[in-house]
Structure formats: C-alpha cells, structure tokens
Design an enzyme around this catalytic site. Structure first.
Site, PDB file in Angstrom:
ATOM      1  N   ASP A 192     -14.525  15.185 -35.259  1.00 55.05           N
ATOM      2  CA  ASP A 192     -14.526  16.312 -36.196  1.00 55.05           C
ATOM      3  C   ASP A 192     -14.910  17.633 -35.514  1.00 55.05           C
ATOM      4  O   ASP A 192     -14.645  18.698 -36.055  1.00 55.05           O
ATOM      5  CB  ASP A 192     -15.390  16.034 -37.436  1.00 55.05           C
ATOM      6  CG  ASP A 192     -16.825  15.666 -37.110  1.00 55.05           C
ATOM      7  OD1 ASP A 192     -17.160  15.556 -35.914  1.00 55.05           O
ATOM      8  OD2 ASP A 192     -17.612  15.483 -38.054  1.00 55.05           O
ATOM      9  N   ARG A 193     -15.506  17.569 -34.326  1.00 58.21           N
ATOM     10  CA  ARG A 193     -15.838  18.819 -33.626  1.00 58.21           C
ATOM     11  C   ARG A 193     -14.772  19.169 -32.594  1.00 58.21           C
ATOM     12  O   ARG A 193     -14.054  18.290 -32.120  1.00 58.21           O
ATOM     13  CB  ARG A 193     -17.158  18.667 -32.870  1.00 58.21           C
ATOM     14  CG  ARG A 193     -18.327  18.483 -33.775  1.00 58.21           C
ATOM     15  CD  ARG A 193     -19.627  18.490 -32.993  1.00 58.21           C
ATOM     16  NE  ARG A 193     -20.731  18.479 -33.935  1.00 58.21           N
ATOM     17  CZ  ARG A 193     -21.962  18.823 -33.646  1.00 58.21           C
ATOM     18  NH1 ARG A 193     -22.279  19.185 -32.423  1.00 58.21           N
ATOM     19  NH2 ARG A 193     -22.893  18.797 -34.570  1.00 58.21           N
TER      20      ARG A 193
ATOM     21  N   SER B  98     -21.606  10.686 -34.745  1.00 61.57           N
ATOM     22  CA  SER B  98     -20.921  11.895 -34.285  1.00 61.57           C
ATOM     23  C   SER B  98     -21.013  12.109 -32.782  1.00 61.57           C
ATOM     24  O   SER B  98     -20.500  11.323 -32.003  1.00 61.57           O
ATOM     25  CB  SER B  98     -21.463  13.091 -35.062  1.00 61.57           C
ATOM     26  OG  SER B  98     -20.763  14.254 -34.739  1.00 61.57           O
ATOM     27  N   HIS B  99     -21.757  13.121 -32.401  1.00 61.88           N
ATOM     28  CA  HIS B  99     -21.848  13.542 -30.998  1.00 61.88           C
ATOM     29  C   HIS B  99     -23.072  12.945 -30.306  1.00 61.88           C
ATOM     30  O   HIS B  99     -23.328  13.255 -29.149  1.00 61.88           O
ATOM     31  CB  HIS B  99     -21.930  15.062 -30.958  1.00 61.88           C
ATOM     32  CG  HIS B  99     -22.956  15.572 -31.923  1.00 61.88           C
ATOM     33  ND1 HIS B  99     -22.755  15.570 -33.288  1.00 61.88           N
ATOM     34  CD2 HIS B  99     -24.208  16.020 -31.734  1.00 61.88           C
ATOM     35  CE1 HIS B  99     -23.845  16.018 -33.887  1.00 61.88           C
ATOM     36  NE2 HIS B  99     -24.745  16.297 -32.977  1.00 61.88           N
TER      37      HIS B  99
ATOM     38  N   ASP C  41     -15.520  15.614 -30.228  1.00 60.78           N
ATOM     39  CA  ASP C  41     -16.708  14.756 -30.128  1.00 60.78           C
ATOM     40  C   ASP C  41     -16.391  13.298 -30.450  1.00 60.78           C
ATOM     41  O   ASP C  41     -15.237  12.942 -30.691  1.00 60.78           O
ATOM     42  CB  ASP C  41     -17.830  15.295 -31.027  1.00 60.78           C
ATOM     43  CG  ASP C  41     -17.529  15.122 -32.497  1.00 60.78           C
ATOM     44  OD1 ASP C  41     -16.338  15.099 -32.861  1.00 60.78           O
ATOM     45  OD2 ASP C  41     -18.487  15.014 -33.298  1.00 60.78           O
TER      46      ASP C  41
ATOM     47  N   LYS D  47     -14.520  18.623 -41.253  1.00 61.25           N
ATOM     48  CA  LYS D  47     -14.047  19.462 -40.167  1.00 61.25           C
ATOM     49  C   LYS D  47     -13.124  18.612 -39.294  1.00 61.25           C
ATOM     50  O   LYS D  47     -13.186  17.380 -39.341  1.00 61.25           O
ATOM     51  CB  LYS D  47     -15.197  20.057 -39.384  1.00 61.25           C
ATOM     52  CG  LYS D  47     -16.194  19.060 -38.851  1.00 61.25           C
ATOM     53  CD  LYS D  47     -17.413  19.799 -38.311  1.00 61.25           C
ATOM     54  CE  LYS D  47     -18.433  18.837 -37.766  1.00 61.25           C
ATOM     55  NZ  LYS D  47     -19.699  18.882 -38.496  1.00 61.25           N
TER      56      LYS D  47
ATOM     57  N   ASP E 263     -16.579  11.277 -33.006  1.00 60.69           N
ATOM     58  CA  ASP E 263     -15.815  10.907 -34.201  1.00 60.69           C
ATOM     59  C   ASP E 263     -14.689  11.889 -34.515  1.00 60.69           C
ATOM     60  O   ASP E 263     -14.047  11.774 -35.557  1.00 60.69           O
ATOM     61  CB  ASP E 263     -16.748  10.764 -35.408  1.00 60.69           C
ATOM     62  CG  ASP E 263     -17.415  12.069 -35.781  1.00 60.69           C
ATOM     63  OD1 ASP E 263     -17.769  12.841 -34.870  1.00 60.69           O
ATOM     64  OD2 ASP E 263     -17.587  12.342 -36.984  1.00 60.69           O
TER      65      ASP E 263
HETATM   66  C1  G1P Z   1     -25.479  19.696 -36.754  1.00 64.80           C
HETATM   67  C2  G1P Z   1     -24.848  21.068 -36.815  1.00 64.80           C
HETATM   68  C3  G1P Z   1     -24.183  21.260 -38.157  1.00 64.80           C
HETATM   69  C4  G1P Z   1     -23.178  20.148 -38.409  1.00 64.80           C
HETATM   70  C5  G1P Z   1     -23.854  18.792 -38.247  1.00 64.80           C
HETATM   71  C6  G1P Z   1     -22.854  17.651 -38.333  1.00 64.80           C
HETATM   72  O1  G1P Z   1     -26.465  19.573 -37.737  1.00 64.80           O
HETATM   73  O2  G1P Z   1     -25.801  22.070 -36.580  1.00 64.80           O
HETATM   74  O3  G1P Z   1     -23.551  22.525 -38.191  1.00 64.80           O
HETATM   75  O4  G1P Z   1     -22.633  20.244 -39.698  1.00 64.80           O
HETATM   76  O5  G1P Z   1     -24.487  18.718 -36.979  1.00 64.80           O
HETATM   77  O6  G1P Z   1     -21.889  17.715 -37.320  1.00 64.80           O
HETATM   78  P1  G1P Z   1     -28.034  19.754 -37.418  1.00 64.80           P
HETATM   79  O7  G1P Z   1     -28.352  18.816 -36.305  1.00 64.80           O
HETATM   80  O8  G1P Z   1     -28.191  21.182 -36.960  1.00 64.80           O
HETATM   81  O9  G1P Z   1     -28.723  19.469 -38.707  1.00 64.80           O
HETATM   82 ZN    ZN Z   2     -18.780  14.630 -35.244  1.00 63.55          ZN
END
Ligand code: G1P
Ligand code: ZN
Length: 564
Positions: free
Chosen positions: A287-288, A119-120, A283, A382, A285
């Site tokens: 989704d954000r 992801s990010h 981000d 998302k 991938d």
């Molecule tokens: C974080 C975000 C959460 C999101 C997840 C995946 O998870 O807080 O809302 O669904 O990334 O993108 P966390 O690192 O808090 O467990």
């Molecule tokens: Zn992501």
C-alpha cells in the site's frame, strides 16, 4: 455430497493488549503464535459483527506473505466457518496485497476482509505479524468497530472453530463443506483489471518502450513482486531485469520492507548513480510507495499534490476531481492544489481509515499521507502500484512527442513548485525509544499546549536568522463531517505566524517501545528560494522543534533513525 462442518467451542480467556493501532493489531510473531492469541482476536471480530450479516456472507482473506501468514489463514478459515461465514475468498498461496484486498471486497460485494500484514515492519520468526479488519466498502474498519473488537478481546470466553476445515492454498479453485467454501483466487487478476479501467495502459506502454526512459521497480521482497511481474512486465512491457526483489519472502530477505531513503538502499543508490529515469518501491503489503527520479527524491507530500494537479492525465478522473484530502502531518502542498481547483479539501488524522467516509460520500477523489501513502477512491486503501502507474501516466502525458527532449520527474516537480510554491518538508523518526521517555517528550509539549504558554514565543533561526513566532498550538481533534464522530489527541501541532508547522506524534504501528515522529513543514512562495536542499532549508525549524520538546535531552538520542 459435501462434508458436514465439525464445529466445537474452545474455552479461552482474555489476553491483554489486543488494541488495534493506526492500522490493525501488530505484535511480534512470537506473541501471535502463543496460545489462542490469534484465535481470540479473530473470534472477537465475529463477536462484533451482526450474526444476520455474517450468515452466508463472503469474507476476503489474504496477506503479504510474511512468516505465519499461511498458518494464520487456516485458523481464520476454521473460525470463519464456525461463525457462519458462507464463503472465504483467499489469494493463491495466501497472497493478496492490501489494495488488492480492498478491490476484491468491493468487486465481490463481500462483508469485509481480514488482512494479515504488519505492513512495512520486518517479518520472519522474530519479526512482526499483524491483523486488520476491513469493512464492506473495502476500507479499514472505523474506530467505533476497532474499539468494539478491542472491548470483546477483554471479555472473550470461547472460540467457535470448525475442526475439519483446511484448504490447499497453492491451487486455484473451490474446496467445499456443507454451508461453507473456500475459493482460492488469483492474487492479481481482479486488481489488475481495475487498474486497466483507471489508466491508459497503451499510452504507458509507449513511454516504457522509449529508449530514453528506463524504469525500475523494487518490491522489497514483499507481496507486490507478484503484481509487478504481471502488471509492469506482462501488461506494460517493462523488462524483467528492471524489477528487483520481486519474489515475496517470509522475512523480506532479512530486510525492512519500508520504501524510504533509509530502508531501500539498493534502489536509492542506483538512482543516485543515475542508472534509471524513474525508480519506485513499495512496502511489504503493497500500500505504500516511493517514487524517485534520476538523482531526485519525490517527497510523498509533493507526490500527492503533483498527481492531483495533473489529474487530467488520468482517464479515471476525466470528469474532474470531487475533492482532495491529506492527513494532518502531511505537508500543506495539496491544500494549494485544492484551492486552485476550487474543490473541497479535508485534513484528517493520521491513518487511511479516515478517508473512507469522505470517499463513500463522493466528496474525495485523491488523498495522501506523508508516510509514502497515496491513493484515490478507486478503492479504500492506499495503493502503491496505483501511485507508480499514476506517475507513469503523468510522465507519458508530458512526453507525447518523442522527438522532443524528455520531460523528467524532476522537471514535473519543479514546474509544480514554480506554479504553487514549495513546502519544504521532513519527518524525523526516533524508533524504539523507551515507552516512558516517549511519553515524557509528549508531556513536555502537551503541557505548553494545555496552558497555551507556547503561544507568542519567539525564536531566531539558528541558520537562517529568520524570526519564528508561535501563532497557535493544539492537540489535533477531528470531527468526521459525514458521521460526525470525533477523534481526539491525534498529534501535537505547533503553528507559526509564517505558516510553518511542527507536529509531534507517537506512532501507532510500532511493536517495540515508542516511536516518536516529528514533522517539519515550511512554505516558500513562488518568489522565494525553491531549490535549496531540504535539510539545510529546514535547519532552523528543526532546531526549534528539538529544543521545544527537549527530545534529545529526555531520550538521549542525538540523531533520528530515519529521516524522510
Ligand atoms: C504510520 C504512518 C501513517 C500510516 C500508517 C499505516 O502510522 O505514519 O501515516 O497510515 O503507518 O501505514 P504511525 O506509525 O505513524 O501511527
Ligand atoms: Zn503497508
């Protein structure tokens, strides 16, 4: 005549720590590349799936293009083939955004998907890698499945693998073996077609063409660059010069592909200078999303509430909304919209996987998380690009008369606050805290929760002089209303008599040490002060939150790494 698969068994042994977190298994890429780390996890997925469902089925595979993506995909082909999968659909060059994978799984009625992303989190040879299994509805596997996969990783002894499977990811088309094929698909087409059925692209094109509206998008060198070029430029008429960082890079050009005020500095500074009317980012991938107006930040908790309350602007929702939902730490702004619309509302734990059942049961249309996640039941992930287009659609809806003064993003959010009141909201992230110290902070609060000794405690706000009294404390537990499964220990929650909340969680997505997240939410009614600066307004609540947890004392951290 297609070639026979040459299948063999590799001996292996369990590797500790392969437990999926909030969103899949994420570790350093160096760990993923060691021995059979990836093989073990992939085989464990197949060990959980019923063989009769796997036989001949379609699996979707793709990722955000980070370092090791392409090699991992070839390994997955070989293991999928040896375990009976009939066809793998893979994005060209291995690229598929997380929302696009969800769309493809649903459109092609696939068994599920393997998504390769962290992801990010930063990428590159020293960055993170990740793997996630999604089920046939296109959404992340529920905990029952991820727990079963984890259990398999603890007892795995062998891996089924085809020795002669390798496919060229650069060219669209099919490579075939006897009983197995790999189909390289265009990364964008199916997802873009879905978006065209949701939004009125013609109306958005008119908005984009206005001289008094300049749009900017930052893909942060993640996978959405590919989507942005096709959707924003070719389909909606955005000038190419208004797309930045739109070439996917294996290490996100050395950046941290997280669309927030800290990690998207280039876009944020341009927006602060007032260069554009709308600035957006997504981000690694895809989704954000982050949405900014000219010198104006749209808090993600407000973003989902505004989208929901403007649902009528979006053709997909023309029959009305079925219900709304947010994750527990997300601000309560969305609750007020659900109440006003008199539709069902759900509060679920952190993580998109909790929305899937509600959507499948037709009780949820729009949902969001404070962590820059917004989406709807068009897919089961998302969706960053969807959120950006939803905002474009709402802007176009408020600006049908080009002779009138432009109604900005800021105007729309202000109108929202005037109608519903405002949830002042902030999240503090303390990253890479020593794991033990992270646990100590959580223990400090959970003790007060277990004994309930926190209830009734009173504080005087250091900056607002207001009196704050704790009304209720708990460790959030969720019972899924559809399958009745229970998820406990989902965040320590402190609620005050005036409705304010402080929530403490340990991140389930980090790969190094502990990340402590503290969330602050304070409501001002329509007759209150709606236009003060967020950090100033929350100062007292934040002070209480840090004192209660002894966070600074225990960790030695004076400031969070990221403030949202
Ligand atoms: C974080 C975000 C959460 C999101 C997840 C995946 O998870 O807080 O809302 O669904 O990334 O993108 P966390 O690192 O808090 O467990
Ligand atoms: Zn992501």
């Amino acid at each position: 005549m297609s070639t026979e698969l040459v299948i063999k068994k590799l001996d292996t042994q369990p590797i500790a720590g392969q437990k999926p977190g909030t969103s899949g298994l994420r570790k350093k890429v160096t760990e993923f590349k060691t021995g059979y780390y990836l093989h073990n996890f992939v085989q464990s997925i197949f060990n959980v799936l019923p063989p009769n469902e796997v036989a001949g089925a379609t699996l979707v595979v793709g990722g955000d293009g980070r370092y090791f993506n392409k090699e991992a995909i070839q390994i997955i082909f070989a293991i999928a083939a040896a375990n009976g999968i009939g066809r793998v659909l893979v994005g060209q060059n291995g690229l598929l955004s997380t929302p696009a994978i969800s769309a493809v799984v649903r459109a092609r009625k696939a068994l599920g998907a393997i998504i390769l992303t962290a992801s990010h989190n930063p990428g590159g040879p020293h960055g993170d890698f990740g793997i996630k299994y999604n089920i046939a509805n296109g959404g992340p596997a529920p905990e029952a499945i991820t727990n079963a996969i984890f259990a398999q990783t603890g007892k795995i002894t062998s891996i089924n693998i085809a020795e002669n499977v390798h496919a060229d990811l650069t060219k669209l088309g099919v490579t075939e073996w006897k009983g197995f094929k790999v189909e390289v698909i265009d990364s964008v087409t199916e997802y873009a077609s879905l978006l065209q059925t949701i939004f009125d692209f013609e109306a958005i094109k008119k908005l984009v063409a206005r001289p008094d509206f300049v749009f900017n998008f930052d893909a942060m060198s993640g996978v959405t660059g590919v989507y942005a070029t096709r959707i924003f430029t070719e389909m909606l008429g955005v000038n190419t010069s208004n797309l930045i960082n739109c070439v996917p890079s294996e290490d996100f050009n050395g950046g941290h592909p997280d669309p927030n005020l800290t990690y998207a500095p280039e876009l944020v500074s341009k927006m602060e200078k007032g260069l554009f009317d709308m600035g957006c980012a997504s981000d690694g991938d895809g989704d954000r999303n982050m949405v900014l107006g000219k010198r104006f930040f749209v808090n993600p908790s407000d973003s989902v509430a505004v989208i929901a309350s403007n649902f009528a602007a979006i053709p997909y929702f023309k029959a009305g909304l079925k219900g709304l939902a947010r994750s527990m730490p997300t601000s309560a702004a969305l609750d007020l919209v659900a109440k006003n619309l008199k539709i069902p509302f759900f509060e679920v734990p952190t993580g998109w996987k909790f929305f899937g059942n509600l959507m499948d049961a037709n009780t949820l249309s729009i949902c969001g998380e404070e962590s820059f996640g917004t989406g709807s039941d068009h897919i089961r992930e998302k969706d960053g690009i969807w959120a950006v287009i939803a905002w474009l659609q709402i802007l176009s809806h408020h600006n049908t008369d080009a002779t009138k003064q432009f109604v900005s993003l800021e105007n729309i959010v202000h109108q929202h606050w005037k109608k519903y009141g405002r949830n002042y909201y902030s999240r503090y992230d303390y990253e890479e805290v020593d794991t033990k110290l992270g646990d100590d902070v959580m223990r400090q609060i959970s003790e007060g929760i277990a004994t309930q000794k926190l209830v009734g405690q009173k504080f005087t706000g250091v900056s607002d002089g207001q009196s704050y009294e704790i009304a209720a404390v708990d460790d959030f537990e969720y019972k899924d209303p559809i399958d009745l499964s229970v998820s406990s220990r989902q965040g320590l929650r402190i609620r005050f008599t005036d409705g304010s909340r402080i929530i403490y969680r340990l991140s389930g997505t980090g790969s190094t040490g502990a990340t402590i997240r503290v969330y602050f939410d304070k409501y001002e009614s329509t007759s209150g002060n709606l236009f003060s600066e967020t950090q100033t307004h929350l100062k007292s609540l934040i002070h209480i939150g840090l004192e209660l947890s002894s966070l600074q004392k225990i960790t030695g951290r004076k400031e969070p790494n990221v403030i949202t």
